[in-house]
Design an enzyme around this catalytic site. Structure first.
Site, short mmCIF file in Angstrom:
data_model
loop_
_atom_site.label_atom_id
_atom_site.label_comp_id
_atom_site.label_asym_id
_atom_site.label_seq_id
_atom_site.Cartn_x
_atom_site.Cartn_y
_atom_site.Cartn_z
N GLY A 263 0.85 -0.98 -0.06
CA GLY A 263 0.53 0.35 -0.16
C GLY A 263 0.61 1.38 -0.08
O GLY A 263 1.65 1.46 -0.04
N ARG B 19 -3.02 7.56 4.68
CA ARG B 19 -2.35 8.57 5.49
C ARG B 19 -1.84 9.47 6.09
O ARG B 19 -1.74 10.25 6.76
CB ARG B 19 -3.61 8.12 6.41
CG ARG B 19 -5.47 8.11 6.32
CD ARG B 19 -6.12 6.91 7.04
NE ARG B 19 -5.24 5.51 6.90
CZ ARG B 19 -5.74 4.59 7.34
NH1 ARG B 19 -6.40 4.89 8.10
NH2 ARG B 19 -5.95 3.05 6.78
N ASP C 207 3.33 -2.80 7.90
CA ASP C 207 3.35 -1.21 9.29
C ASP C 207 2.78 -1.10 10.01
O ASP C 207 2.54 -0.24 11.28
CB ASP C 207 1.80 -0.61 8.26
CG ASP C 207 0.91 -1.20 8.43
OD1 ASP C 207 0.92 -2.27 8.85
OD2 ASP C 207 -0.32 -0.15 8.12
N ALA D 140 46.27 26.46 17.84
CA ALA D 140 44.86 26.72 17.64
C ALA D 140 45.48 27.25 16.01
O ALA D 140 46.02 28.04 15.80
CB ALA D 140 44.87 27.75 18.01
N TYR E 68 42.57 20.93 -1.04
CA TYR E 68 41.63 21.31 -1.94
C TYR E 68 42.30 22.24 -2.76
O TYR E 68 41.95 23.49 -2.68
CB TYR E 68 39.73 21.50 -1.91
CG TYR E 68 39.36 21.48 -2.52
CD1 TYR E 68 39.03 20.14 -3.90
CD2 TYR E 68 37.98 22.53 -2.94
CE1 TYR E 68 38.56 20.58 -4.58
CE2 TYR E 68 37.34 22.52 -4.00
CZ TYR E 68 36.95 21.26 -4.73
OH TYR E 68 36.58 21.46 -6.03
N SER F 282 50.49 28.04 15.89
CA SER F 282 49.29 28.98 15.85
C SER F 282 49.34 28.95 14.18
O SER F 282 50.10 30.07 13.74
CB SER F 282 49.01 29.22 16.67
OG SER F 282 48.91 28.87 17.98
#
Ligand code: UD1
Ligand code: CA
Length: 468
Positions: A13, A17, A109, A387, A394, A412
């Site tokens: 089905g 609904r 279901d 950091a 890329y 950093s």
């Protein structure tokens, strides 16, 4: 000798609904499509074959079944036009030709029904040709009603749309799950008509036919909380309710296995997720897919882990997001870290706040504590990534690799322009753009030398004042 078992799972089905472009049985509950559960439990019961009746979006349903149950005795039968549940089961006829045992009929279901309940249904059915799973509900809603005779014997099932007001008052309903003797089933299906309110071929008509033929019909009626095991999903409210019940079940299983949850109702789990004992899940933690978490881990508030393998003693600080990562023992990750596909952290690695990793392997004791992107990179044992370090992986067309040696120190705000390698124990001065390999044990420094211009501020202020 136990009788042979087969299953038919109705899943053709559309599920109007649901108001969805996706076929109903493909809607997920705890991360798996509903159809998965019915098929899995039928297999657990020893059913072979499990015949899934497909129609709407059959290719998508078939693809899911093939992916979820490789090598299992799961086959599909096509019901091109949905003419009712009896017609659906009849479509399994060719796949079950010559089969002489018990056929378990399930609905795609109904995602919460365990194999153990199907075995109970079988036992309750005894030698009757048909055993029907029922639910006793305070609100029997639009389910089919179990109509009984004076001695409590099941006489028939009447669909809500065909029922009289007196029948609507019946609180025992049909869960749409049956155990039927194969020899009776396919003969009876041939005799089902469609003269009813919906003009459909109702599977439920075989109950009356069995009673008439003296083959018997028995029930197993689930009451109380157990009734909901068999609840079906017809709309989004039912789907949300089924999800809620499944989550409660998965959480209960982890709690029983020794996992602490500060507020269990705020933990979301995918079916199949595992967490080891003495691990703590804080509120708003979501663990999905193939995620496995070891013992003695802490997963703080708001973390979302998908398809992630986590060893023992790992600490995920708040709001960390991972997907397709592997995290070794005693690592610390986050808060606000993102581990993407192909991230591998070995033991005692530290990944701190606002660090993103993708296809990055960090060996034992490596650290990237703040504001860093590591993509297509390896970081050697004990290396420290300062950091603001960025691997420039890329070039606009292709991805390139960065390799940082064991014990290296990346100052950093360094950019590592890949492909590039920093040797073992090498240092990169803060603020450098590294475009060439750095030999082991050396210092790379690529920033402009600082110059201080003395008295510059006073001269500027004098100039500015003169212009007013
Ligand atoms: C059915 C039962 C009802 C029971 C309820 C429990 C019938 C006639 N009624 O009603 O007594 O209380 O389940 O949930 O059986 N399907 C097909 N092909 C079809 C029709 C249905 O594959 O031609 C599948 C659906 O995709 C679904 C399942 O069968 O997975 C049940 O169909 P549904 O239309 O939801 O039946 P209900 O009206 O709920
Ligand atoms: Ca239904």
């Amino acid at each position: 000798m136990a009788r042979a078992r087969a299953a038919v799972v109705m899943a053709a089905g559309q599920g109007t609904r649901m108001r969805s472009a996706l076929a109903k049985v493909l809607h997920p509950v705890a991360g798996r499509p509903m159809i998965h559960y019915a098929v899995r439990e039928a297999l657990a019961l020893g059913c072979a074959p499990v015949v899934v009746i497909v129609g709407h979006q059959r290719e998508a349903v078939e693809a899911r079944l093939a992916a979820d149950f490789p090598g299992a005795p799961v086959v599909t039968a096509v019901q091109a036009e949905q003419r009712g549940t009896a017609h659906a089961v009849a479509c399994a006829g060719p796949a079950l030709a010559g089969f002489a045992g018990d056929v378990f009929i399930l609905s795609g279901d109904v995602p919460g029904l365990p194999a153990a309940t199907l075995a109970e249904l079988d036992a309750a059915g005894g030698d009757a040709a048909v055993a029907v799973l029922g639910m006793k509900l305070a609100d029997p809603a639009a389910y089919g009603r179990l109509v009984r005779g004076p001695r409590g014997e099941l006489l028939s099932i009447v669909e809500y749309k065909d029922s009289t007001p007196a029948q609507q008052a019946i609180d025992e309903v049909n869960a749409g799950v049956y155990r039927v003797h194969a020899d009776f089933l396919f003969d009876a299906l041939g005799r089902v008509g469609s003269d009813n309110a919906q003009g459909e071929f109702y599977l439920t008509d075989i109950i009356g036919l069995s009673v008439e033929a003296g083959r018997g019909a028995r029930t197993l009626v689930l009451g109380g909380d157990r009734a909901l095991e068999a609840a079906g999903v017809n709309d989004r409210a039912d789907l949300a309710a089924a999800e809620g019940r499944m989550q409660a079940r998965l959480r209960a299983r982890l709690l029983a296995a020794g996992v602490t949850m500060i507020d269990p109702a705020r933990v979301v789990l995918g079916d199949g997720v595992e967490v080891g004992p003495d691990s703590v899940l804080e509120p708003d933690v979501t663990l999905l897919g193939s995620t496995r978490v070891g013992r003695d881990c802490v997963i703080e508030q708001g973390c979302r882990l998908v398809d992630t393998a986590v060893a023992d003693g790992v600490h995920f600080k708040a709001y960390t997001v991972t997907e397709g990562a592997s995290v070794g023992p005693d690592c610390t990750v986050g808060p606000f870290a993102r581990l993407r596909e192909g991230t591998v952290l070995h033991a005692h690695v530290k990944v701190g706040n606002f660090v993103e990793t993708k296809k990055a392997e960090l060996f034992d004791g490596a650290k990237a504590s703040h504001l860093t992107y590591l993509g297509d990179a390896t970081v050697g044992a004990g290396a420290n990534v300062g950091a603001g370090t960025i691997t420039c992986n890329y070039d606009g067309k292709k991805k390139h690799r960065t390799s940082i040696g064991a014990g290296a120190f990346i100052g950093s705000d360094t950019q590592l322009v890949a492909p590039v390698a920093v040797g073992d124990g090498a240092y990169v001065a803060a603020g450098s753009t590294v475009t060439e390999d750095v030999p082991a044990g050396s210092l790379a420094l690529s920033r402009v030398r600082q110059q201080n211009i003395e008295g510059w501020v006073a001269r500027k202020q004098a100039r500015d004042a003169g212009q007013e």
